[in-house]
Write a protein that holds these residues in place. Structure first.
Motif, PDB file in Angstrom:
ATOM      1  N   MET A 235       0.826  -1.202  -0.033  1.00 39.11           N
ATOM      2  CA  MET A 235      -0.071   0.097  -0.117  1.00 39.11           C
ATOM      3  C   MET A 235       0.763   1.201   0.199  1.00 39.11           C
ATOM      4  O   MET A 235       0.389   2.159  -0.483  1.00 39.11           O
ATOM      5  N   GLU A 236       2.114   1.196   0.549  1.00 38.26           N
ATOM      6  CA  GLU A 236       2.938   2.569   0.691  1.00 38.26           C
ATOM      7  C   GLU A 236       3.360   2.918  -0.916  1.00 38.26           C
ATOM      8  O   GLU A 236       3.439   3.983  -1.251  1.00 38.26           O
ATOM      9  N   ASP A 237       3.550   1.801  -1.739  1.00 40.10           N
ATOM     10  CA  ASP A 237       3.791   2.156  -3.128  1.00 40.10           C
ATOM     11  C   ASP A 237       2.464   2.764  -3.826  1.00 40.10           C
ATOM     12  O   ASP A 237       2.468   3.804  -4.554  1.00 40.10           O
ATOM     13  N   VAL A 238       1.262   2.136  -3.601  1.00 42.44           N
ATOM     14  CA  VAL A 238      -0.009   2.856  -3.988  1.00 42.44           C
ATOM     15  C   VAL A 238      -0.252   4.084  -3.753  1.00 42.44           C
ATOM     16  O   VAL A 238      -0.384   5.091  -4.370  1.00 42.44           O
ATOM     17  N   ILE A 239       0.105   4.533  -2.450  1.00 40.14           N
ATOM     18  CA  ILE A 239      -0.307   5.705  -1.972  1.00 40.14           C
ATOM     19  C   ILE A 239       0.845   6.730  -2.257  1.00 40.14           C
ATOM     20  O   ILE A 239       0.425   7.863  -2.576  1.00 40.14           O
TER      21      ILE A 239
END
Length: 473
Positions: A235-239
């Motif tokens: 999720m850190e990459d998505v965000i």
């Protein structure tokens, strides 16, 4: 410690759904509605069994399912609690394709080809399908069969797929929300052409499924790779992409068993992905390519089953269930305008689906053949998985790491040291063995892992392939 929560459920012993799953789903419903909140304690299994008047083991199984899926946590000597990690939005309200090896039309000088998760054609219900196909011709007038049908697919067949999605995968769709296609790759292509314009950004898992990437790029979309770890898409990459100012049109995910690594997207991340989709307005394209064969309690429900999710396309296939040569896939979406565009494009390139074959497969649904075959095939593949695990342990336990999958038809194997996969592939080629090298999964540079399909290979072939690989690692 016990909160004032009264468990209300009507158990149906006549239902196809086991009692323990009815209990589990009722608890999930109470978490969704906010009646149960993060940190709330549940009554003990003995107390719940008394309240529901069922065997205590049935309640224990239900609680085990919920812990596996991430809804509950168990604290030693304290009890069972609703997971603390659930995001707030879940409580404010009162989600196959066959993954085929790259095609090689040349004569193959191999006596053994290790694929990436194809089913075993030898156990396909071909006799039953042929019988049903003949019966369709005998039962219906020729003029009824030989005319044009609906571009979205045979109505009764769509209804049967809808029933399966709603009853077994927790979705809420109608026959107007679904289009039958010639395989899941066609579903991917139709989705891409109807969803993307030139220059749109689509986020993809890395490593991931390149045939889907090619469909998106063919429609003019640009790919943004996001990493995957043991809990699925990061999720850190998505965000980071969302905060970078880039407008993401869609995210393509394989959350049930990520392709190629087989990991399952955790509940916390699934819920966060849904929240981000609703907040930023991007479409979630969910590829549920191997839902049918699961060896644990039950498959994880799709992202598309969450009523909170506003924009989704769900893609699946019948090819693994019946046979790879049977090209029947489907896509479902709550976006009626998108389905209308898909139908219009489908009519241009293919007019309609194979309605006669759809009616034959429909008959297999109705007479119970499909249900019996899935049960038989699941036992067959479970035994193959266990055999593969034993051979891997014997020959690779000190050379590579892997996780025994809860379902699907493949292992993901990562050597303990960086491997030269081009050299390994060439040496195996010399022994008449074909493997799929990791470069077919990666966005930029190859990764150090191999996807080993066990479904279509015999025990002798699996042993030979794994032993040969072990000598080169």
């Amino acid at each position: 410690m016990l909160r004032g929560w009264k468990f209300e459920i009507q158990l149906n012993e006549q239902s196809d759904k086991p009692i323990y799953l009815q209990i589990a789903d009722a608890i999930i419903k109470d978490i969704h509605s906010g009646r149960l909140k993060p940190g709330d304690a549940l009554p003990g299994s003995r107390k719940l069994s008394q309240l529901l008047q069922v065997n205590r083991n049935t309640v224990v199984e239900a609680l085990n399912v919920l812990q596996i899926e991430g809804w509950l946590i168990s604290k030693e000597r304290q009890g069972t609690f609703v997971a603390d990690a659930l995001p707030d939005f879940i409580n404010i309200h009162t989600a196959n394709q066959v993954i085929a090896a790259p095609k090689n039309t040349a004569i193959k000088p191999y006596h053994l080809q290790v694929d990436d998760g194809s089913p075993d054609s030898k156990i396909a219900p071909i006799t039953e399908l042929a019988r049903a196909y003949r019966q369709i011709f005998n039962q219906k007038a020729r003029w009824q069969m030989m005319g044009y049908g609906n571009e979205l697919g045979d109505l009764e067949f769509r209804k049967s797929i809808v029933q399966m999605l709603n009853h077994q995968r927790g979705m809420q769709v109608t026959e107007q929300n679904i289009c039958i296609t010639r395989g899941s790759q066609m579903a991917m292509y139709l989705t891409a052409q109807c969803l993307f314009a030139k220059g749109d950004y689509v986020l993809v898992e890395n490593p991931g499924y390149k045939p889907a990437w090619k469909a998106f790029e063919n429609a003019g979309a640009k790919l943004l790779p996001a990493r995957v770890d043991q809990d699925g898409l990061l999720m850190e990459d998505v965000i980071a992409y969302l905060h970078s100012g880039v407008t993401i049109k869609a995210i393509y995910v394989t959350p049930h068993r990520q392709y190629p690594t087989t990991v399952t997207l955790s509940l916390t991340r699934r819920l966060e992905l849904i929240r981000l989709s609703n907040t930023y307005g991007f479409m979630i394209i969910e590829d549920d390519y191997d839902n049918e064969f699961h060896f644990g309690y039950r498959p994880i429900l799709p992202l598309s089953s969450f009523t909170e999710l506003k924009q989704y396309v769900y893609i699946g296939t019948m090819s693994k269930v019946v046979a790879p040569a049977l090209r029947i896939g489907y896509l479902a979406s709550g976006d009626s305008a998108l389905i209308e565009k898909v139908g219009s494009l489908r009519k241009i390139i293919d007019v309609q689906s194979d309605s006669i074959m759809e009616q034959a497969v429909l008959q297999l649904f109705k007479d119970g053949t499909i249900k019996r075959h899935i049960k038989k095939a699941t036992n067959h593949y479970r035994a193959k998985r266990d055999f593969t695990a034993s051979v891997l342990y014997t020959h690779l336990k000190d050379k590579a790491t892997y996780t025994i999958p809860d379902g699907g038809l493949a292992f993901w194997i990562v050597p303990n040291k960086q491997a030269d996969w081009l050299q390994i592939s060439q040496k195996l080629h010399g022994r008449g063995i074909k493997i799929i090298t990791p470069d077919v999964y990666s966005f930029d540079k190859p990764i150090n892992g191999i996807r080993l399909g066990f479904g279509s290979l015999s025990e002798k072939e699996l042993t030979e392939g794994i032993m040969a690989l072990a000598t080169l690692l």
